[in-house]
Enzyme design. Structure first.
Site, PDB file in Angstrom:
ATOM      1  N   HIS A 100      20.603  47.797 -29.769  1.00  0.00           N
ATOM      2  CA  HIS A 100      20.615  47.781 -28.300  1.00  0.00           C
ATOM      3  C   HIS A 100      20.776  46.309 -27.908  1.00  0.00           C
ATOM      4  CE1 HIS A 100      17.820  51.196 -29.135  1.00  0.00           C
ATOM      5  NE2 HIS A 100      18.337  51.746 -28.061  1.00  0.00           N
ATOM      6  N   ASP A 103      17.616  44.361 -28.193  1.00  0.00           N
ATOM      7  CA  ASP A 103      17.040  44.153 -29.533  1.00  0.00           C
ATOM      8  C   ASP A 103      17.480  42.791 -30.066  1.00  0.00           C
ATOM      9  OD1 ASP A 103      16.366  46.847 -29.401  1.00  0.00           O
ATOM     10  OD2 ASP A 103      18.106  47.477 -30.588  1.00  0.00           O
TER      11      ASP A 103
HETATM   12  C1  XLS Z   1      15.166  57.227 -28.699  1.00  0.00           C
HETATM   13  C2  XLS Z   1      16.486  57.136 -29.247  1.00  0.00           C
HETATM   14  C3  XLS Z   1      17.112  55.753 -29.206  1.00  0.00           C
HETATM   15  C4  XLS Z   1      18.612  55.827 -29.397  1.00  0.00           C
HETATM   16  C5  XLS Z   1      19.339  54.598 -28.998  1.00  0.00           C
HETATM   17  O1  XLS Z   1      14.478  58.236 -28.831  1.00  0.00           O
HETATM   18  O2  XLS Z   1      16.474  57.655 -30.547  1.00  0.00           O
HETATM   19  O3  XLS Z   1      16.530  54.898 -30.119  1.00  0.00           O
HETATM   20  O4  XLS Z   1      18.953  56.149 -30.711  1.00  0.00           O
HETATM   21  O5  XLS Z   1      19.074  54.236 -27.694  1.00  0.00           O
END
Ligand code: XLS
Ligand code: CA
Ligand code: CA
Length: 438
Positions: A100, A103
């Site tokens: 993301h 991140d």
């Molecule tokens: C949350 C999601 C997230 C997605 C990406 O539950 O799994 O991490 O994979 O935004």
């Protein structure tokens, strides 16, 4: 400078090995059904869990040290995470990562500064990528963490928040393309609602589709050739999430003309939260030509939330790989959207989580290939529907060459049909066990 000093490069040692820092089943070069394991299983590291999450939960603070020798919240720390991530992936032989926007860098108060930081860090990542064969699987924008997204992003009641979401998607796409990403993910985040009393569902869903259309238009204009993905999830954080499951997301994509550019990113833990098996959502995606990528983790059947555990259930990984092999593989990969349990807080645990996950999928691949080569399940399913191929009336139905009147006359002539053949579920489950445990 080496960060994971206590962990060597992880090698394949085979099922007899007792070495916790070795693969027991994942043998990258081993050929299964004509392809080496590493090609069947393009594994990816999730930046957020592996490099950012410290084990904070509702009841306690972080327990794992993810500072990697730098002060958290700084660009030095952002770079230390890149260094740690690349050393980590190289030691495990992982070829992809997912991220993301936030991140990668600490988010600043002003979006212009956040974007400047993203430019700086993506230059740094790009430099690191040179000289390795590590690539970006997919990028995404975090449109759920910041307070502005309390009512969603594309579905927000605020036009300004929608604009900020759009700005983040634009930048995340820029970075994904810059890093050569294979895909771009939309996980709904807070795209859902808590109560109908304050919500215009139609308005919100149309706005989400608008944001996605803009993303496709912009992505294609800057040379993004990969797939966009929707990642379905039924609940958490919102009570009702719009992308409930694979079937719902496919319906949404088709209704808004997005199905040519989008596929699905199916997460095991989300499928089970939706009341499905993982393999169910994979099958629904595959038969619609929309199986794109996988978030490889598992939930806990005794808990009703998203626990994002490293997968260790071989029965499920076998059924997953059975679907993937039948679908002819993924356009994306297997992203370990998984985190260590809070008490597993050491650097060694980070590696052991991935070793477990990679071995679980390698074993799943081996066993799924054996099930397919065994052929009894396929044979049974084929036979089960054979009346449509072997009888005149069956062929007429399949060819759309009959109608209710003719079928009613046929039924009259029969008086009553034979019972359909036995489903033989227990026999088939026995076959699975005999392949799994031979
Ligand atoms: C949350 C999601 C997230 C997605 C990406 O539950 O799994 O991490 O994979 O935004
Ligand atoms: Ca996920
Ligand atoms: Ca999850």
């Amino acid at each position: 400078m080496e960060i994971f000093k206590n962990v060597p490069e992880i090698k394949y040692e085979g099922p007899e090995s007792k070495n916790p820092l070795a693969f027991k089943y994942y043998d990258a070069e081993k050929v299964v059904m004509g392809k080496p394991m590493k090609e069947h299983l393009p594994f990816a590291m999730a930046w957020w869990h592996n490099l950012c999450a410290t084990g904070v939960d509702m009841f306690g603070r972080g327990v794992a040290d993810k500072s990697f020798g730098a002060k958290e919240g700084t660009m030095e720390h952002a770079k230390a995470k890149v260094d740690a991530g690349f050393e980590f992936m190289q030691k495990l032989g992982i070829k992809y990562f997912c991220f993301h926007d936030v991140d990668l860098v600490p988010e600043a108060d002003d979006i212009k500064e956040t974007n400047r930081r993203l430019d700086e860090i993506s230059d740094y990542i790009l430099e690191k990528m040179k000289g390795t064969d590590i690539k970006c699987l997919w990028g995404t924008a975090n449109m759920f963490g910041n307070p502005r997204f309390m009512n969603g992003a594309g579905s927000s009641n605020s036009a300004d928040v929608f604009a900020f979401a759009a700005a983040q998607v634009k930048k995340a796409l820029d970075i994904t393309v810059k890093l050569g990403g294979r895909g771009y993910v939309f996980w709904g985040g807070r795209e859902g609602y808590e109560t109908l009393l304050n919500t215009d569902v139609k308005f919100e869903q149309e706005n989400i589709a608008r944001l996605m259309k803009m993303a496709v238009e912009y992505g294609r204009s800057i040379g993004f050739k990969g797939d966009f993905y929707i990642e379905p999830k039924p609940k958490e954080p919102m009570k009702h999430q719009y992308d409930f499951d694979a079937a719902t997301a496919i319906g949404f994509l088709k209704a808004h003309g997005l199905d040519k550019d989008f596929k699905l990113n199916i997460e095991a833990n989300h499928a089970t939260l939706a009341g499905h098996t993982f393999e169910h959502d994979l099958r629904i995606s595959a038969i619609n030509g929309m199986l794109g990528s996988i978030d490889a983790n598992q939930g806990d059947m005794l808990l009703g939330w998203d626990t994002d555990e490293f997968p260790f259930d071989v029965y499920t990984s076998t059924m997953c790989m059975y679907e993937v092999l039948k679908a002819g593989g993924l356009t994306g990969g297997f992203n370990f959207d998984a985190k260590n349990r809070r008490p597993s807080y050491t650097q060694e645990d980070m590696f052991m989580g991935f070793i477990l996950g990679m071995d679980t999928f390698a074993l799943g691949l081996i066993k799924a290939a054996e099930l397919i080569e065994d052929g009894r399940i396929d044979e049974f399913v084929k036979e089960r529907y054979s009346s449509y191929y072997n009888t005149e009336i069956g062929k007429k139905i399949l060819n759309n060459n009959t109608n209710l009147k003719e079928l009613a006359e046929y039924a009259d002539s029969l008086g009553k049909p034979e019972l359909p053949g036995s489903g033989r579920q227990e026999m088939l489950e026995g076959i699975v066990n005999s392949v799994l445990f031979k």
